[in-house]
Design a protein around this motif. Structure first.
Motif, PDB file in Angstrom:
ATOM      1  N   ILE A 172       0.863  -1.185   0.000  1.00 31.82           N
ATOM      2  CA  ILE A 172       0.000   0.000   0.000  1.00 31.82           C
ATOM      3  C   ILE A 172       0.898   1.233   0.000  1.00 31.82           C
ATOM      4  O   ILE A 172       1.915   1.264   0.695  1.00 31.82           O
ATOM      5  CB  ILE A 172      -0.905   0.056   1.249  1.00 31.82           C
ATOM      6  CG1 ILE A 172      -1.826  -1.163   1.323  1.00 31.82           C
ATOM      7  CG2 ILE A 172      -1.741   1.337   1.261  1.00 31.82           C
ATOM      8  CD1 ILE A 172      -2.594  -1.250   2.647  1.00 31.82           C
ATOM      9  N   ILE A 173       0.534   2.222  -0.787  1.00 39.37           N
ATOM     10  CA  ILE A 173       1.143   3.553  -0.669  1.00 39.37           C
ATOM     11  C   ILE A 173       0.096   4.429   0.011  1.00 39.37           C
ATOM     12  O   ILE A 173      -0.998   4.618  -0.508  1.00 39.37           O
ATOM     13  CB  ILE A 173       1.515   4.142  -2.042  1.00 39.37           C
ATOM     14  CG1 ILE A 173       2.449   3.192  -2.808  1.00 39.37           C
ATOM     15  CG2 ILE A 173       2.184   5.507  -1.862  1.00 39.37           C
ATOM     16  CD1 ILE A 173       2.708   3.613  -4.246  1.00 39.37           C
ATOM     17  N   LEU A 174       0.427   4.939   1.190  1.00 39.05           N
ATOM     18  CA  LEU A 174      -0.527   5.733   1.968  1.00 39.05           C
ATOM     19  C   LEU A 174      -0.173   7.211   1.857  1.00 39.05           C
ATOM     20  O   LEU A 174       0.920   7.631   2.242  1.00 39.05           O
ATOM     21  CB  LEU A 174      -0.507   5.290   3.432  1.00 39.05           C
ATOM     22  CG  LEU A 174      -1.443   6.027   4.384  1.00 39.05           C
ATOM     23  CD1 LEU A 174      -2.902   5.889   3.948  1.00 39.05           C
ATOM     24  CD2 LEU A 174      -1.275   5.499   5.813  1.00 39.05           C
ATOM     25  N   SER A 175      -1.115   8.008   1.341  1.00 37.48           N
ATOM     26  CA  SER A 175      -0.832   9.428   1.120  1.00 37.48           C
ATOM     27  C   SER A 175      -0.751  10.208   2.422  1.00 37.48           C
ATOM     28  O   SER A 175       0.090  11.095   2.564  1.00 37.48           O
ATOM     29  CB  SER A 175      -1.888  10.046   0.197  1.00 37.48           C
ATOM     30  OG  SER A 175      -3.167  10.058   0.813  1.00 37.48           O
ATOM     31  N   HIS A 176      -1.629   9.898   3.388  1.00 42.10           N
ATOM     32  CA  HIS A 176      -1.549  10.576   4.685  1.00 42.10           C
ATOM     33  C   HIS A 176      -2.428   9.863   5.701  1.00 42.10           C
ATOM     34  O   HIS A 176      -3.109   8.888   5.362  1.00 42.10           O
ATOM     35  CB  HIS A 176      -1.911  12.059   4.575  1.00 42.10           C
ATOM     36  CG  HIS A 176      -3.308  12.347   4.134  1.00 42.10           C
ATOM     37  ND1 HIS A 176      -3.746  12.177   2.834  1.00 42.10           N
ATOM     38  CD2 HIS A 176      -4.391  12.814   4.824  1.00 42.10           C
ATOM     39  CE1 HIS A 176      -5.009  12.524   2.734  1.00 42.10           C
ATOM     40  NE2 HIS A 176      -5.428  12.912   3.929  1.00 42.10           N
ATOM     41  N   ALA A 177      -2.391  10.338   6.939  1.00 43.04           N
ATOM     42  CA  ALA A 177      -2.941   9.572   8.054  1.00 43.04           C
ATOM     43  C   ALA A 177      -4.425   9.771   8.314  1.00 43.04           C
ATOM     44  O   ALA A 177      -4.999   9.025   9.103  1.00 43.04           O
ATOM     45  CB  ALA A 177      -2.163   9.905   9.336  1.00 43.04           C
ATOM     46  N   HIS A 178      -5.066  10.747   7.699  1.00 43.50           N
ATOM     47  CA  HIS A 178      -6.487  10.962   7.974  1.00 43.50           C
ATOM     48  C   HIS A 178      -7.279   9.671   7.752  1.00 43.50           C
ATOM     49  O   HIS A 178      -7.013   8.917   6.809  1.00 43.50           O
ATOM     50  CB  HIS A 178      -7.054  12.079   7.103  1.00 43.50           C
ATOM     51  CG  HIS A 178      -6.746  13.447   7.638  1.00 43.50           C
ATOM     52  ND1 HIS A 178      -6.573  14.545   6.821  1.00 43.50           N
ATOM     53  CD2 HIS A 178      -6.596  13.911   8.907  1.00 43.50           C
ATOM     54  CE1 HIS A 178      -6.314  15.610   7.561  1.00 43.50           C
ATOM     55  NE2 HIS A 178      -6.328  15.252   8.834  1.00 43.50           N
ATOM     56  N   ILE A 179      -8.268   9.455   8.602  1.00 44.05           N
ATOM     57  CA  ILE A 179      -8.978   8.181   8.625  1.00 44.05           C
ATOM     58  C   ILE A 179      -9.705   7.886   7.312  1.00 44.05           C
ATOM     59  O   ILE A 179      -9.872   6.727   6.934  1.00 44.05           O
ATOM     60  CB  ILE A 179      -9.957   8.142   9.826  1.00 44.05           C
ATOM     61  CG1 ILE A 179      -9.166   8.101  11.141  1.00 44.05           C
ATOM     62  CG2 ILE A 179     -10.891   6.938   9.750  1.00 44.05           C
ATOM     63  CD1 ILE A 179      -8.244   6.888  11.280  1.00 44.05           C
ATOM     64  N   ASP A 180     -10.147   8.929   6.592  1.00 44.88           N
ATOM     65  CA  ASP A 180     -10.814   8.660   5.310  1.00 44.88           C
ATOM     66  C   ASP A 180      -9.814   8.206   4.245  1.00 44.88           C
ATOM     67  O   ASP A 180     -10.210   7.863   3.124  1.00 44.88           O
ATOM     68  CB  ASP A 180     -11.614   9.868   4.827  1.00 44.88           C
ATOM     69  CG  ASP A 180     -10.760  11.081   4.517  1.00 44.88           C
ATOM     70  OD1 ASP A 180      -9.822  11.360   5.268  1.00 44.88           O
ATOM     71  OD2 ASP A 180     -11.033  11.771   3.515  1.00 44.88           O
ATOM     72  N   HIS A 181      -8.532   8.140   4.608  1.00 50.59           N
ATOM     73  CA  HIS A 181      -7.506   7.603   3.703  1.00 50.59           C
ATOM     74  C   HIS A 181      -6.820   6.367   4.283  1.00 50.59           C
ATOM     75  O   HIS A 181      -6.297   5.551   3.527  1.00 50.59           O
ATOM     76  CB  HIS A 181      -6.453   8.670   3.400  1.00 50.59           C
ATOM     77  CG  HIS A 181      -6.979   9.789   2.567  1.00 50.59           C
ATOM     78  ND1 HIS A 181      -6.697   9.919   1.218  1.00 50.59           N
ATOM     79  CD2 HIS A 181      -7.805  10.816   2.874  1.00 50.59           C
ATOM     80  CE1 HIS A 181      -7.322  10.984   0.741  1.00 50.59           C
ATOM     81  NE2 HIS A 181      -8.001  11.548   1.723  1.00 50.59           N
ATOM     82  N   SER A 182      -6.822   6.235   5.608  1.00 49.50           N
ATOM     83  CA  SER A 182      -6.099   5.124   6.248  1.00 49.50           C
ATOM     84  C   SER A 182      -6.989   4.181   7.050  1.00 49.50           C
ATOM     85  O   SER A 182      -6.552   3.094   7.438  1.00 49.50           O
ATOM     86  CB  SER A 182      -5.044   5.702   7.211  1.00 49.50           C
ATOM     87  OG  SER A 182      -5.671   6.334   8.329  1.00 49.50           O
TER      88      SER A 182
END
Length: 540
Positions: A57-67
């Motif tokens: 996974i490439i995670l753009s940032h930590a906000h819950i709607d993304h992680s």
């Protein structure tokens, strides 16, 4: 290369893009759907792929709607690598267990009622153990560091300026001896925001996937947002009221604290007034996040870094108190002095903020100050839309407090910010995919992009996939269609909204003097609504 849109497609939440490329299967983001019953239901749906088959996974940032669905992915068998910036990894180490705690607590509360009704108990989306276990898969990446997945696949992360550690993803793919580049904006931040550096400029790309949260709007009065913040706070304190700020625990809370600390350091009359009251940050998550910010001062912009050099930590004013325990939080309900309370969640859907609203919405000298986006159907959106009565914990609360909104504090670039970011690319994209926005916003934004840059612009729906090669989009199709259960819940959510509107209308008619002409018009409209409902029931 094939990309399937599994979230943030004609909606703002649930970011997730599934790739099949060079023998690899991977995701960019794996976020949670947020906003209402229909969105919650989506989180429990089975992934349309086999989780153990996902390589990374490439995670753009930590906000819950993304992680937020990474722990569910782990629970379902994923054991690949999660690439993210160091700051994102550290923020996820507190945000994902916090999300799991919310999942477990909500299910525990629901199951008490279900047990009394003789119903079978529910299970949480994932547990705290799942959240902690998935953290072991994270691998920290620096901005500008080239990560080679294979000879034909590599990526680079660049600063998105949205929150601490947020990233733009540059994905390089080679097929048939030709290399092409995809860019994912992630959530793109504004320029000149507190603490954070400006979003990185991208040289160019072949295919651009760009967010559109504010794709049809401009942020108002950006230059004066800090002045407006201080004025609202001071006006409320002068009246002896409380300023209640529903704020996202990570990012927005720290920005607001920075603005307050900066004003206090100025020594102005406003500073003295603000120093005369206590500032409470009532969010365990925000408290932990502030510790992460201290660890990553290298991510700060020049102004914030300069404060640190002078021995001033700009996120902790001297009159700040972190509220850690539930008992301490409850004590604030009986706190009678003027004060500032910053609490999560930012959309007022869960957490301690709901208690503060319950105890303060009905008092005229208080101010509820929103500093972030409010999704449809959330309590925050209802308050912003002017609803005069709201239900909190089943109790009807009259809204007498002043409702304020400083949209310029959004962590998302507005329409001009997004367009200017693309315009700075030396090599413009061949095609653009508009994601992460409400559908109406996306349509307007897509039309604007088509006019300005003269390229094909796509607005993918959830479940659609595109096959792309170095030259063009080869095919477009659907992997799946929205499930009937999701459609039913969407309709139920709309019915609930209509019920709220009818209740407000009923209360208005009780208390207002209405002309005969207006009464006739209202009566005709209600008759038409009744007729349409009867037709819908007959069809059903």
């Amino acid at each position: 290369m094939k990309v399937t849109f599994l979230g943030a497609a004609q909606t703002v939440t649930g970011s997730c893009y599934y790739f099949e490329c060079d023998g690899k299967k991977f995701l960019i983001d794996c976020g949670m759907f947020q906003g209402g019953h229909a969105e919650d239901e989506l989180n429990f749906e089975t992934f349309p792929f086999n989780p153990p088959d996902i390589d990374f996974i490439i995670l753009s940032h930590a906000h819950i709607d993304h992680s937020g669905r990474i722990p569910k992915l782990y629970k379902d068998g994923f054991r690949g690598t999660i690439y993210a910036t160091d700051a994102t990894a550290d923020l996820c180490s507190i945000m994902l267990p916090d999300s799991a705690h919310i999942q477990e607590s909500e299910v525990e509360w629901k199951n008490k009622k279900r047990k009394r009704e003789g119903k079978e108990g529910l299970k949480p989306l994932y547990t705290i153990d799942d959240a902690y276990s998935c953290l072991e898969l994270f691998k920290g990446v620096k901005y500008e560091q080239v990560i080679e997945i294979s000879n034909n696949l590599r990526f680079v992360l660049k600063d998105a300026g949205h929150m601490l550690g947020s990233a733009i993803v540059e994905l390089y793919i080679t097929e048939g001896g030709k290399e092409y580049k995809l860019v994912f904006s992630g959530d793109l931040g504004n320029r000149n925001v507190p603490i954070l550096k400006d979003p990185s400029t991208i040289d160019g790309c072949d295919y651009l996937f760009i967010e559109s949260t504010y794709g049809d709007r401009l942020h108002e009065d950006v230059e004066n947002k800090s002045k407006k913040l201080i004025k609202i706070i001071c006006d409320t304190i002068s009246k002896g009221g409380k300023v209640i700020i529903p704020s996202f625990a990570v990012g927005r809370t720290q920005e607001i604290l920075y603005e307050i600390a900066k004003e206090i350091s100025s020594g102005s009359d406003e500073a003295k007034l603000i120093q005369s009251v206590e500032i409470f940050v009532d969010s365990p998550l925000a408290t932990s996040a502030s510790s992460v910010y201290k660890k990553h001062i290298d991510y700060f912009d020049e102004e914030a870094a300069e404060f640190v050099k002078k021995g001033i930590y700009p996120l902790e004013p001297k009159n700040l108190k972190f509220v850690r325990t539930a008992d301490e939080s409850r004590m604030l309900n009986n706190y009678e002095k003027s004060c500032i309370i910053i609490s999560s969640s930012g959309m007022c859907e869960a957490g301690r903020i709901k208690h503060h609203l319950k105890h303060n919405l009905w008092k005229e000298n208080n101010t509820i100050l929103f500093v972030g986006y409010q999704a449809p159907n959330t309590l925050g959106r209802k308050l912003l839309d002017g609803q005069k009565k709201v239900k909190i914990f089943g109790e009807e609360i009259e809204v007498r407090a002043k409702i304020e909104y400083i949209e310029a504090y959004s962590g998302h670039a507005d329409k001009n910010g997004l367009i200017n970011w693309i315009d700075k690319m030396k090599s413009k994209p061949k095609q653009i995919f508009v994601v992460h926005g409400e559908k109406e916003s996306q349509i307007e934004f897509a039309q604007e992009l088509g006019k300005i840059f003269g390229v094909d612009v796509h607005i993918p729906a959830r479940g659609e996939f595109y096959v792309i090669d170095p030259e063009q989009v080869v095919t477009k199709d659907r992997l799946f269609s929205p499930s009937p259960s999701f459609i039913n819940l969407s309709i139920l959510a709309q019915i609930e909204d209509i019920e709220d509107e009818l209740y407000r209308l009923k209360e208005h008619i009780k208390s207002a003097s209405i002309s005969p002409e207006r009464l006739d018009l209202l009566n005709n409209n209600l008759e038409e609504l009744r007729y349409l409902i009867s037709l819908a029931l007959n069809d059903y």
